[in-house]
Design a protein around this motif. Structure first.
Motif, PDB file in Angstrom:
ATOM      1  N   LEU A  54     -17.232  19.720  -7.381  1.00  0.00           N
ATOM      2  CA  LEU A  54     -16.921  19.486  -5.979  1.00  0.00           C
ATOM      3  C   LEU A  54     -17.137  20.793  -5.238  1.00  0.00           C
ATOM      4  O   LEU A  54     -16.522  21.802  -5.561  1.00  0.00           O
ATOM      5  CB  LEU A  54     -15.468  19.031  -5.822  1.00  0.00           C
ATOM      6  N   ASP A  55     -18.026  20.787  -4.266  1.00  0.00           N
ATOM      7  CA  ASP A  55     -18.205  21.932  -3.384  1.00  0.00           C
ATOM      8  C   ASP A  55     -17.230  21.735  -2.229  1.00  0.00           C
ATOM      9  O   ASP A  55     -17.376  20.802  -1.438  1.00  0.00           O
ATOM     10  CB  ASP A  55     -19.645  21.995  -2.870  1.00  0.00           C
ATOM     11  N   THR A  56     -16.233  22.585  -2.142  1.00  0.00           N
ATOM     12  CA  THR A  56     -15.209  22.442  -1.112  1.00  0.00           C
ATOM     13  C   THR A  56     -15.717  22.807   0.272  1.00  0.00           C
ATOM     14  O   THR A  56     -15.045  22.555   1.258  1.00  0.00           O
ATOM     15  CB  THR A  56     -14.001  23.336  -1.424  1.00  0.00           C
ATOM     16  N   ASN A  57     -16.884  23.424   0.321  1.00  0.00           N
ATOM     17  CA  ASN A  57     -17.429  23.947   1.572  1.00  0.00           C
ATOM     18  C   ASN A  57     -16.580  25.096   2.093  1.00  0.00           C
ATOM     19  O   ASN A  57     -16.646  25.449   3.269  1.00  0.00           O
ATOM     20  CB  ASN A  57     -17.584  22.847   2.621  1.00  0.00           C
ATOM     21  N   HIS A  58     -15.748  25.625   1.214  1.00  0.00           N
ATOM     22  CA  HIS A  58     -14.885  26.764   1.533  1.00  0.00           C
ATOM     23  C   HIS A  58     -14.960  27.798   0.413  1.00  0.00           C
ATOM     24  O   HIS A  58     -13.967  28.420   0.043  1.00  0.00           O
ATOM     25  CB  HIS A  58     -13.444  26.306   1.772  1.00  0.00           C
ATOM     26  N   GLY A  59     -16.159  27.942  -0.162  1.00  0.00           N
ATOM     27  CA  GLY A  59     -16.407  28.997  -1.139  1.00  0.00           C
ATOM     28  C   GLY A  59     -16.062  28.673  -2.574  1.00  0.00           C
ATOM     29  O   GLY A  59     -16.076  29.570  -3.416  1.00  0.00           O
ATOM     30  N   GLU A  60     -15.728  27.429  -2.883  1.00  0.00           N
ATOM     31  CA  GLU A  60     -15.371  27.082  -4.254  1.00  0.00           C
ATOM     32  C   GLU A  60     -16.198  25.906  -4.759  1.00  0.00           C
ATOM     33  O   GLU A  60     -16.468  24.963  -4.020  1.00  0.00           O
ATOM     34  CB  GLU A  60     -13.903  26.672  -4.358  1.00  0.00           C
ATOM     35  N   LEU A  61     -16.569  25.995  -6.013  1.00  0.00           N
ATOM     36  CA  LEU A  61     -17.157  24.872  -6.743  1.00  0.00           C
ATOM     37  C   LEU A  61     -16.169  24.538  -7.849  1.00  0.00           C
ATOM     38  O   LEU A  61     -15.958  25.332  -8.762  1.00  0.00           O
ATOM     39  CB  LEU A  61     -18.511  25.252  -7.350  1.00  0.00           C
ATOM     40  N   ILE A  62     -15.543  23.379  -7.767  1.00  0.00           N
ATOM     41  CA  ILE A  62     -14.461  23.022  -8.681  1.00  0.00           C
ATOM     42  C   ILE A  62     -14.910  21.859  -9.557  1.00  0.00           C
ATOM     43  O   ILE A  62     -15.380  20.838  -9.045  1.00  0.00           O
ATOM     44  CB  ILE A  62     -13.188  22.623  -7.905  1.00  0.00           C
TER      45      ILE A  62
ATOM     46  N   GLN B 285      -3.198  15.377  -9.328  1.00  0.00           N
ATOM     47  CA  GLN B 285      -1.982  14.927 -10.022  1.00  0.00           C
ATOM     48  C   GLN B 285      -0.832  15.894  -9.766  1.00  0.00           C
ATOM     49  O   GLN B 285       0.301  15.477  -9.533  1.00  0.00           O
ATOM     50  CB  GLN B 285      -2.237  14.803 -11.518  1.00  0.00           C
ATOM     51  N   ARG B 286      -1.104  17.202  -9.834  1.00  0.00           N
ATOM     52  CA  ARG B 286      -0.070  18.223  -9.629  1.00  0.00           C
ATOM     53  C   ARG B 286       0.391  18.289  -8.185  1.00  0.00           C
ATOM     54  O   ARG B 286       1.573  18.490  -7.906  1.00  0.00           O
ATOM     55  CB  ARG B 286      -0.606  19.610 -10.018  1.00  0.00           C
ATOM     56  N   GLU B 287      -0.568  18.180  -7.265  1.00  0.00           N
ATOM     57  CA  GLU B 287      -0.283  18.326  -5.837  1.00  0.00           C
ATOM     58  C   GLU B 287      -0.944  17.170  -5.079  1.00  0.00           C
ATOM     59  O   GLU B 287      -2.058  17.320  -4.580  1.00  0.00           O
ATOM     60  CB  GLU B 287      -0.834  19.647  -5.316  1.00  0.00           C
ATOM     61  N   PRO B 288      -0.278  16.040  -4.994  1.00  0.00           N
ATOM     62  CA  PRO B 288      -0.891  14.851  -4.384  1.00  0.00           C
ATOM     63  C   PRO B 288      -1.382  15.063  -2.943  1.00  0.00           C
ATOM     64  O   PRO B 288      -2.258  14.343  -2.499  1.00  0.00           O
ATOM     65  CB  PRO B 288       0.225  13.805  -4.427  1.00  0.00           C
ATOM     66  N   LEU B 289      -0.861  16.034  -2.241  1.00  0.00           N
ATOM     67  CA  LEU B 289      -1.272  16.284  -0.862  1.00  0.00           C
ATOM     68  C   LEU B 289      -2.238  17.457  -0.734  1.00  0.00           C
ATOM     69  O   LEU B 289      -2.520  17.914   0.377  1.00  0.00           O
ATOM     70  CB  LEU B 289      -0.040  16.518   0.021  1.00  0.00           C
ATOM     71  N   TRP B 290      -2.761  17.944  -1.852  1.00  0.00           N
ATOM     72  CA  TRP B 290      -3.671  19.093  -1.834  1.00  0.00           C
ATOM     73  C   TRP B 290      -4.856  18.844  -0.902  1.00  0.00           C
ATOM     74  O   TRP B 290      -5.479  17.794  -0.926  1.00  0.00           O
ATOM     75  CB  TRP B 290      -4.161  19.384  -3.251  1.00  0.00           C
ATOM     76  N   ASP B 291      -5.138  19.820  -0.071  1.00  0.00           N
ATOM     77  CA  ASP B 291      -6.266  19.783   0.843  1.00  0.00           C
ATOM     78  C   ASP B 291      -7.023  21.086   0.689  1.00  0.00           C
ATOM     79  O   ASP B 291      -6.549  22.139   1.097  1.00  0.00           O
ATOM     80  CB  ASP B 291      -5.751  19.608   2.275  1.00  0.00           C
ATOM     81  N   TRP B 292      -8.187  21.025   0.061  1.00  0.00           N
ATOM     82  CA  TRP B 292      -8.941  22.236  -0.278  1.00  0.00           C
ATOM     83  C   TRP B 292      -9.459  22.984   0.935  1.00  0.00           C
ATOM     84  O   TRP B 292      -9.949  24.095   0.814  1.00  0.00           O
ATOM     85  CB  TRP B 292     -10.113  21.900  -1.204  1.00  0.00           C
TER      86      TRP B 292
END
Length: 112
Positions: free
Chosen positions: A81-89, A99-106
């Motif tokens: 996943l390219d977050t478009n914020h400098g990370e490829l996850i 699962q850990r953070e259901p509201l996570w917004d990259w």
């Protein structure tokens, strides 16, 4: 792509295809045109990490919509996943984070 097409009501478009899923709508582009925005070194790094790949661009209006969609369609797949914020996850790490953070917004750093 098949998983995306089956995740809701899918229709072809001139520039972006459209995926409607409940109250959520997405623009879908599987043309690989997004790779023009990457340096060749970045594309090479992706290939080293996951092998040959197809780039899919998803336009979305809300983090909850994209979290729900990705949680369903990337399950069991290998990709980034390219977050478009400098990370490829890696997909598996994205699912773990959901699962850990259901509201996570990259789109926002952890401290916001």
């Amino acid at each position: 792509m098949a998983r995306l097409q089956q995740a809701g009501t899918y229709s072809d478009g001139e520039f972006f295809d459209r995926l409607d899923r409940g109250e959520c709508s997405f623009g879908v582009d599987a043309s690989d045109d997004v790779l023009d925005e990457f340096d060749q070194e970045e594309v090479d790094e992706i290939r080293q990490r996951i092998g040959e790949f197809q780039a899919v661009t998803l336009e979305y209006s809300s983090a909850s919509c994209i979290r729900d969609l990705l949680g369903e369609v990337i399950q069991g797949l290998s990709g980034l996943l390219d977050t478009n914020h400098g990370e490829l996850i890696e997909y598996k790490d994205v699912l773990t984070r959901f699962q850990r953070e259901p509201l996570w917004d990259w789109r926002f750093p952890l401290d916001e």
